[in-house]
Design a protein around this motif. Structure first.
Motif, PDB file in Angstrom:
ATOM      1  N   GLY A  91     -17.924   8.366  65.634  1.00 38.16           N
ATOM      2  CA  GLY A  91     -18.892   7.306  65.863  1.00 38.16           C
ATOM      3  C   GLY A  91     -20.280   7.704  65.401  1.00 38.16           C
ATOM      4  O   GLY A  91     -20.495   8.802  64.877  1.00 38.16           O
ATOM      5  N   CYS A  92     -21.241   6.827  65.604  1.00 42.14           N
ATOM      6  CA  CYS A  92     -22.597   7.063  65.115  1.00 42.14           C
ATOM      7  C   CYS A  92     -23.586   7.134  66.276  1.00 42.14           C
ATOM      8  O   CYS A  92     -23.204   7.075  67.452  1.00 42.14           O
ATOM      9  CB  CYS A  92     -22.995   5.965  64.138  1.00 42.14           C
ATOM     10  N   ARG A  93     -24.860   7.217  65.952  1.00 41.56           N
ATOM     11  CA  ARG A  93     -25.891   7.333  66.975  1.00 41.56           C
ATOM     12  C   ARG A  93     -25.995   6.088  67.850  1.00 41.56           C
ATOM     13  O   ARG A  93     -26.552   6.139  68.935  1.00 41.56           O
ATOM     14  CB  ARG A  93     -27.246   7.617  66.308  1.00 41.56           C
ATOM     15  N   GLU A  94     -25.465   4.982  67.358  1.00 43.76           N
ATOM     16  CA  GLU A  94     -25.530   3.741  68.129  1.00 43.76           C
ATOM     17  C   GLU A  94     -24.335   3.602  69.088  1.00 43.76           C
ATOM     18  O   GLU A  94     -24.503   3.277  70.258  1.00 43.76           O
ATOM     19  CB  GLU A  94     -25.569   2.519  67.194  1.00 43.76           C
ATOM     20  N   CYS A  95     -23.131   3.847  68.578  1.00 39.65           N
ATOM     21  CA  CYS A  95     -21.951   3.592  69.414  1.00 39.65           C
ATOM     22  C   CYS A  95     -21.503   4.794  70.232  1.00 39.65           C
ATOM     23  O   CYS A  95     -20.842   4.636  71.263  1.00 39.65           O
ATOM     24  CB  CYS A  95     -20.796   3.057  68.567  1.00 39.65           C
TER      25      CYS A  95
ATOM     26  N   CYS B 114     -15.668   2.855  68.744  1.00 42.32           N
ATOM     27  CA  CYS B 114     -16.481   2.878  67.528  1.00 42.32           C
ATOM     28  C   CYS B 114     -16.951   1.464  67.178  1.00 42.32           C
ATOM     29  O   CYS B 114     -16.210   0.491  67.340  1.00 42.32           O
ATOM     30  CB  CYS B 114     -15.688   3.449  66.355  1.00 42.32           C
ATOM     31  N   CYS B 115     -18.161   1.364  66.673  1.00 42.56           N
ATOM     32  CA  CYS B 115     -18.693   0.070  66.254  1.00 42.56           C
ATOM     33  C   CYS B 115     -18.008  -0.365  64.953  1.00 42.56           C
ATOM     34  O   CYS B 115     -17.373   0.451  64.268  1.00 42.56           O
ATOM     35  CB  CYS B 115     -20.203   0.160  66.057  1.00 42.56           C
ATOM     36  N   PRO B 116     -18.117  -1.638  64.561  1.00 45.26           N
ATOM     37  CA  PRO B 116     -17.472  -2.113  63.331  1.00 45.26           C
ATOM     38  C   PRO B 116     -17.878  -1.321  62.091  1.00 45.26           C
ATOM     39  O   PRO B 116     -17.038  -1.048  61.225  1.00 45.26           O
ATOM     40  CB  PRO B 116     -17.913  -3.575  63.244  1.00 45.26           C
ATOM     41  N   ASP B 117     -19.156  -0.934  61.998  1.00 46.21           N
ATOM     42  CA  ASP B 117     -19.601  -0.166  60.824  1.00 46.21           C
ATOM     43  C   ASP B 117     -18.893   1.183  60.742  1.00 46.21           C
ATOM     44  O   ASP B 117     -18.509   1.625  59.654  1.00 46.21           O
ATOM     45  CB  ASP B 117     -21.117   0.047  60.867  1.00 46.21           C
ATOM     46  N   CYS B 118     -18.728   1.839  61.891  1.00 44.70           N
ATOM     47  CA  CYS B 118     -18.053   3.143  61.898  1.00 44.70           C
ATOM     48  C   CYS B 118     -16.573   2.994  61.560  1.00 44.70           C
ATOM     49  O   CYS B 118     -16.002   3.836  60.864  1.00 44.70           O
ATOM     50  CB  CYS B 118     -18.222   3.827  63.257  1.00 44.70           C
ATOM     51  N   LYS B 119     -15.957   1.933  62.049  1.00 47.28           N
ATOM     52  CA  LYS B 119     -14.550   1.700  61.716  1.00 47.28           C
ATOM     53  C   LYS B 119     -14.386   1.431  60.224  1.00 47.28           C
ATOM     54  O   LYS B 119     -13.448   1.940  59.585  1.00 47.28           O
ATOM     55  CB  LYS B 119     -14.016   0.525  62.537  1.00 47.28           C
TER      56      LYS B 119
ATOM     57  N   ALA C   6     -12.898   3.492  54.830  1.00 43.99           N
ATOM     58  CA  ALA C   6     -13.313   3.763  53.455  1.00 43.99           C
ATOM     59  C   ALA C   6     -13.187   5.241  53.100  1.00 43.99           C
ATOM     60  O   ALA C   6     -13.092   5.590  51.910  1.00 43.99           O
ATOM     61  CB  ALA C   6     -14.754   3.288  53.244  1.00 43.99           C
ATOM     62  N   VAL C   7     -13.204   6.114  54.103  1.00 40.33           N
ATOM     63  CA  VAL C   7     -12.945   7.544  53.856  1.00 40.33           C
ATOM     64  C   VAL C   7     -11.461   7.757  53.578  1.00 40.33           C
ATOM     65  O   VAL C   7     -11.071   8.482  52.645  1.00 40.33           O
ATOM     66  CB  VAL C   7     -13.383   8.397  55.067  1.00 40.33           C
ATOM     67  N   LEU C   8     -10.628   7.115  54.381  1.00 39.69           N
ATOM     68  CA  LEU C   8      -9.187   7.365  54.294  1.00 39.69           C
ATOM     69  C   LEU C   8      -8.553   6.753  53.043  1.00 39.69           C
ATOM     70  O   LEU C   8      -7.558   7.288  52.542  1.00 39.69           O
ATOM     71  CB  LEU C   8      -8.485   6.826  55.542  1.00 39.69           C
ATOM     72  N   ASP C   9      -9.110   5.669  52.528  1.00 40.86           N
ATOM     73  CA  ASP C   9      -8.510   5.014  51.355  1.00 40.86           C
ATOM     74  C   ASP C   9      -8.379   5.960  50.168  1.00 40.86           C
ATOM     75  O   ASP C   9      -7.277   6.130  49.626  1.00 40.86           O
ATOM     76  CB  ASP C   9      -9.312   3.765  50.970  1.00 40.86           C
ATOM     77  N   PRO C  10      -9.457   6.613  49.699  1.00 42.60           N
ATOM     78  CA  PRO C  10      -9.301   7.530  48.559  1.00 42.60           C
ATOM     79  C   PRO C  10      -8.515   8.790  48.903  1.00 42.60           C
ATOM     80  O   PRO C  10      -7.859   9.376  48.032  1.00 42.60           O
ATOM     81  CB  PRO C  10     -10.744   7.863  48.155  1.00 42.60           C
TER      82      PRO C  10
ATOM     83  N   TYR D 252     -22.452  16.643  64.637  1.00 39.95           N
ATOM     84  CA  TYR D 252     -21.487  15.828  63.889  1.00 39.95           C
ATOM     85  C   TYR D 252     -21.543  14.355  64.280  1.00 39.95           C
ATOM     86  O   TYR D 252     -21.696  13.995  65.452  1.00 39.95           O
ATOM     87  CB  TYR D 252     -20.066  16.364  64.084  1.00 39.95           C
ATOM     88  N   THR D 253     -21.426  13.480  63.283  1.00 40.51           N
ATOM     89  CA  THR D 253     -21.332  12.041  63.470  1.00 40.51           C
ATOM     90  C   THR D 253     -20.247  11.514  62.531  1.00 40.51           C
ATOM     91  O   THR D 253     -19.975  12.093  61.490  1.00 40.51           O
ATOM     92  CB  THR D 253     -22.657  11.334  63.115  1.00 40.51           C
ATOM     93  N   ARG D 254     -19.652  10.415  62.912  1.00 39.21           N
ATOM     94  CA  ARG D 254     -18.630   9.771  62.086  1.00 39.21           C
ATOM     95  C   ARG D 254     -17.538  10.752  61.667  1.00 39.21           C
ATOM     96  O   ARG D 254     -16.899  11.379  62.500  1.00 39.21           O
ATOM     97  CB  ARG D 254     -19.281   9.054  60.890  1.00 39.21           C
ATOM     98  N   THR D 255     -17.318  10.937  60.380  1.00 36.54           N
ATOM     99  CA  THR D 255     -16.166  11.710  59.901  1.00 36.54           C
ATOM    100  C   THR D 255     -16.215  13.157  60.393  1.00 36.54           C
ATOM    101  O   THR D 255     -17.227  13.843  60.266  1.00 36.54           O
ATOM    102  CB  THR D 255     -16.129  11.709  58.367  1.00 36.54           C
ATOM    103  N   THR D 256     -15.101  13.609  60.934  1.00 36.99           N
ATOM    104  CA  THR D 256     -14.932  15.021  61.250  1.00 36.99           C
ATOM    105  C   THR D 256     -13.510  15.416  60.869  1.00 36.99           C
ATOM    106  O   THR D 256     -12.598  14.580  60.905  1.00 36.99           O
ATOM    107  CB  THR D 256     -15.217  15.312  62.731  1.00 36.99           C
ATOM    108  N   PHE D 257     -13.309  16.672  60.473  1.00 35.84           N
ATOM    109  CA  PHE D 257     -11.986  17.097  60.018  1.00 35.84           C
ATOM    110  C   PHE D 257     -11.803  18.588  60.230  1.00 35.84           C
ATOM    111  O   PHE D 257     -12.774  19.348  60.313  1.00 35.84           O
ATOM    112  CB  PHE D 257     -11.769  16.726  58.542  1.00 35.84           C
ATOM    113  N   GLU D 258     -10.546  18.990  60.325  1.00 37.15           N
ATOM    114  CA  GLU D 258     -10.178  20.404  60.436  1.00 37.15           C
ATOM    115  C   GLU D 258      -8.924  20.659  59.624  1.00 37.15           C
ATOM    116  O   GLU D 258      -8.121  19.745  59.400  1.00 37.15           O
ATOM    117  CB  GLU D 258      -9.912  20.805  61.892  1.00 37.15           C
TER     118      GLU D 258
END
Length: 416
Positions: free
Chosen positions: A169-173, A230-235, A240-244, A265-271
């Protein structure tokens, strides 16, 4: 008088392990440059405030793990526990953001320091390969960073690793989710949580989801999930990250408990995790940190990156066969030592690796050294070879020998 020994949690990196580190660094330089990244070399010592503000006052790293001490003027300094905060400081201090609209892509590697209990794959001085991209919030940059990490791991020969991805998520949600999570954690029986989780549930509730203690994992199994808040923008960003990533064929799982250990960390995170190195299974990880640059008094610009733990990667590379030298010069007559060095230099300039004898010992002892070095070919120089300007080349795998003119030696060797 007692012999001076290394400090607990610090290690001497000796061959062949040190060769694995050099191999990783060389591969990182080659792969990352294909994506437009340049090398950044950071100091190992920074002002403590950088990490307290950048990583987060309530994180375990800042609370318990940093090597912090005053200098002679009483200023609090810290050996870097990670590289991202230092990279952001360098980005701001050197005004690398001055070219408006551009993306700054940097990588670094070197030692980091955390006071932790030493164990397999986790030392108090450890090494990381670090990647940072500043200046763009585009989801496709997140995807490219993830794919570049996969490319690097494939290039060093590691294909049996698992990618896990999540959105924080982001600073808003995210504040709304944190309140919901904190309310849930308040209902749990405190005496059944581990000491860290009892502290974290109010100071840093996200980290409770990352706890590895079985009872804590069991108690938080039904915790509210970030993805549901998550807010709509974060979703949209996450999709859009997962598509490519999907289009590139990278296999991954979405792990809703993946929160990482640092506050920025905000939004995308991965390990990236491995099942072959024990409890310390994470070998690489990262994500997006869109508020970190402004939090450190820079412009409000986004960033994304990752770090690889070199100790853990080295454990997985332990079974790799060390590269064989191409040649070993066996010099049977002292007059051939200078000639062998001259020829060795010409072979090295032609891209071949190898060693020369430093003195004319018996053939038996020199062949023993060649076997120990695992050399592919022995290049034999005796009195007759020196007089005829030839070299006897022995293939160490099949024992076959040929006599080659010195002038043709580099071409002959490269052809094989």
């Amino acid at each position: 008088m007692d012999m001076i020994k290394k400090i607990k949690g610090f290690a001497d990196l000796l061959p062949p392990v040190s060769n694995a580190y050099a191999f990783m660094e060389q591969t990182a330089t080659r792969v990352f440059s294909l994506y437009g990244y340049d090398e950044l070399r950071l100091p190992v010592l920074e002002r403590t405030e950088l990490f307290a503000r950048g990583i987060g006052e309530e994180t375990d790293v800042v609370q318990k793990e940093m090597y912090t001490f005053p200098d002679r003027k009483g200023r609090s300094l810290t050996l870097r526990p990670e590289a991202t905060a230092g990279a952001v400081r360098a980005y701001i201090e050197n005004k690398l953001y001055a070219d408006a609209g551009s993306v700054t892509k940097l990588y670094a590697y070197g030692p980091m320091f955390r006071y932790e209990r030493p164990q397999k794959g986790r030392m108090r001085q450890f090494h990381q390969i670090d990647v940072e991209a500043f200046g763009s919030s585009a989801a496709i940059l997140d995807a490219e960073v993830i794919l570049m990490l996969g490319h690097f791991l494939t290039e060093i020969g590691l294909n049996k690793l698992s990618f896990e991805i999540n959105s924080l998520g982001c600073r808003e949600c995210r504040p709304v989710y944190l309140k919901t999570l904190a309310d849930f954690l308040a209902t749990l029986p405190e005496d059944e949580l581990c000491e860290d989780c009892r502290r974290r549930k109010s100071s840093n509730p996200l980290r409770v989801l990352d706890c590895k203690v079985p009872r804590c994992k069991e108690l938080t199994e039904n915790a509210p999930q970030l993805s549901e808040h998550c807010c709509p923008d974060c979703k949209d960003h996450f999709a859009a990250v997962l598509d490519p990533v999907n289009a590139a064929g990278l296999t991954y799982t979405i792990n809703p408990r993946l929160v990482r250990g640092l506050d920025y960390y905000t939004r995308t995170t991965f390990e990236v995790v491995s099942g072959d190195i024990g409890s310390q299974s994470s070998v690489a990880g990262g994500g997006r940190y869109d508020g970190l640059i402004s939090a450190l008094d820079g412009p409000d610009l986004p960033g994304v990156g990752f770090a690889c733990g070199m100790e853990r990667l080295a454990l997985l590379l332990a079974e790799r066969i060390p590269p064989k030298p191409d040649f070993f010069f066996v010099v049977l007559d002292g007059t051939g030592l200078s000639t062998s060095l001259e020829l060795a230099q010409s072979l090295r300039r032609a891209g071949l690796s190898g060693v020369t004898a430093l003195e004319a010992k018996s053939a038996k002892s020199q062949f023993r050294q060649a076997d120990k070095a695992n050399a592919r070919f022995c290049l034999i120089l005796g009195q007759s070879e020196c007089e005829s300007r030839t070299v006897t080349v022995k293939n160490m795998e099949n024992g076959q020998q040929e006599t080659i003119p010195m002038a043709d030696l580099a071409d002959y060797m490269n052809a094989r």
